[in-house]
Design a protein around this motif. Structure first.
Motif, PDB file in Angstrom:
ATOM      1  N   ASP A  96       0.812  -1.206   0.034  1.00  0.00           N
ATOM      2  CA  ASP A  96       0.365  -0.013   0.033  1.00  0.00           C
ATOM      3  C   ASP A  96       0.924   0.863   0.271  1.00  0.00           C
ATOM      4  O   ASP A  96       0.568   2.439  -0.423  1.00  0.00           O
ATOM      5  N   ASN A 245      -6.953   2.275   2.960  1.00  0.00           N
ATOM      6  CA  ASN A 245      -6.946   2.247   4.184  1.00  0.00           C
ATOM      7  C   ASN A 245      -7.401   3.011   5.739  1.00  0.00           C
ATOM      8  O   ASN A 245      -9.107   2.685   6.099  1.00  0.00           O
ATOM      9  N   ASN A 261      -1.712   2.777   9.141  1.00  0.00           N
ATOM     10  CA  ASN A 261      -1.323   3.916   8.145  1.00  0.00           C
ATOM     11  C   ASN A 261      -1.225   4.877   8.183  1.00  0.00           C
ATOM     12  O   ASN A 261      -0.715   6.260   7.536  1.00  0.00           O
TER      13      ASN A 261
END
Length: 292
Positions: A96, A245, A261
């Motif tokens: 990510d 996220n 995150n």
């Protein structure tokens, strides 16, 4: 009770409907042209994202460490980079993060390509500055969520619209600081360049831009920071990575996922901030030595 004499509600509805219909008609008429213009950007973004994601983590980390060391020449910043990226990998957010880095890289490159020429134009023309400055004021004060409405109407949902929204949000400091850096160049240096018979173009390329580089680097630093901040908002229109996220964590009230995150975004922001600031200071010292 004395009410403010507002415009009649029916008139406002008609005006809003006319504007919205005109905008939608424009999009329908030129949709194919817009898709053709943005297609190269989509290809480049997909290629860069695939490159970042498919590169082995240790190779990417090594390249990142080399870039940070070249920019900063500071081992503490290098150590911070290693610790931050290893933390991101250990908590399972490496892929990510690569997606987010690809989006931020493309957005920053676009902001530089757009911002530096506009900043130069503003520095060379007071009239251009008087026209562009109010536009930049609106861009910097408009709530970031509002950018998403016209972007979605024109470009739809996806990564490219997200990148465009990020660029709109992040480009003003690039333009302003480029303009400021060139305008702050010492007049005596410019007079010396004129005495040597430099043309306006030679003076810009050989004198003004090199001397303005530290300020331009500050603009790049701010652009990167604002791109990272906008990535979370842009996730609402299909941008993946860490922003997606965070949005899911907000929707589902997942505290741990949101904080992890968020910390990953903070780690990237600190790395980029420290490295670009250190590089800007090195440029400034070099400029002072050369022209001192």
């Amino acid at each position: 009770m004395c009410k403010f004499p507002a415009i009649d509600g029916t008139t406002m509805r008609v005006a809003r409907k006319s504007i919205d219909d005109s905008f939608k008609g424009f999009v329908r008429a030129y949709g194919n042209v817009i898709d053709a213009v943005t297609h190269p950007l989509q290809l480049f973004l997909n290629w860069l994202e695939a490159l970042f994601v498919s590169t082995p983590w240790f190779v990417f980390l090594a390249v990142m460490v080399l870039i940070v060391y070249y920019a900063s020449r500071n081992m503490r910043i290098v150590a911070l980079t290693i610790i931050g990226m290893l933390f991101i990998g250990f908590v399972g957010l490496w892929e990510d993060t690569m997606v987010t880095l690809a989006i931020v890289t493309v957005s920053t490159l676009l902001a530089i390509i757009i911002g530096i020429p506009l900043g130069i134009l503003m520095a060379r023309s007071d009239r251009a500055q008087s026209i562009i400055n109010p536009i930049l004021d609106v861009m910097q004060t408009m709530p970031s969520f509002v950018y998403l409405i016209p972007v979605v109407m024109v470009f739809g949902i996806g990564k490219v619209p997200g990148v465009i929204a990020v660029v709109i949000y992040a480009v003003p400091p690039m333009i302003r600081l480029t303009n400021l850096g060139i305008r702050l160049v010492d007049r005596e240096v410019l007079e010396a360049a004129d005495a040597f018979g430099s043309s306006p173009r030679q003076k810009l390329i050989n004198v003004q831009i090199p001397l303005a580089l530290p300020t331009v680097m500050a603009g790049i630093n701010q652009t990167i920071m604002m791109s990272l901040a906008m990535v979370v908002v842009a996730s609402m229109i299909g941008v993946g990575g860490l922003g997606k996220n965070v949005l899911q964590a907000i929707s589902n009230q997942f505290l741990t996922i949101g904080f992890l995150n968020g910390f990953a975004l903070v780690a990237i922001a600190i790395i980029f901030d420290r490295a670009s600031q250190a590089y800007g200071k090195r440029l400034q010292r070099h400029t002072e030595v050369v022209h001192g």
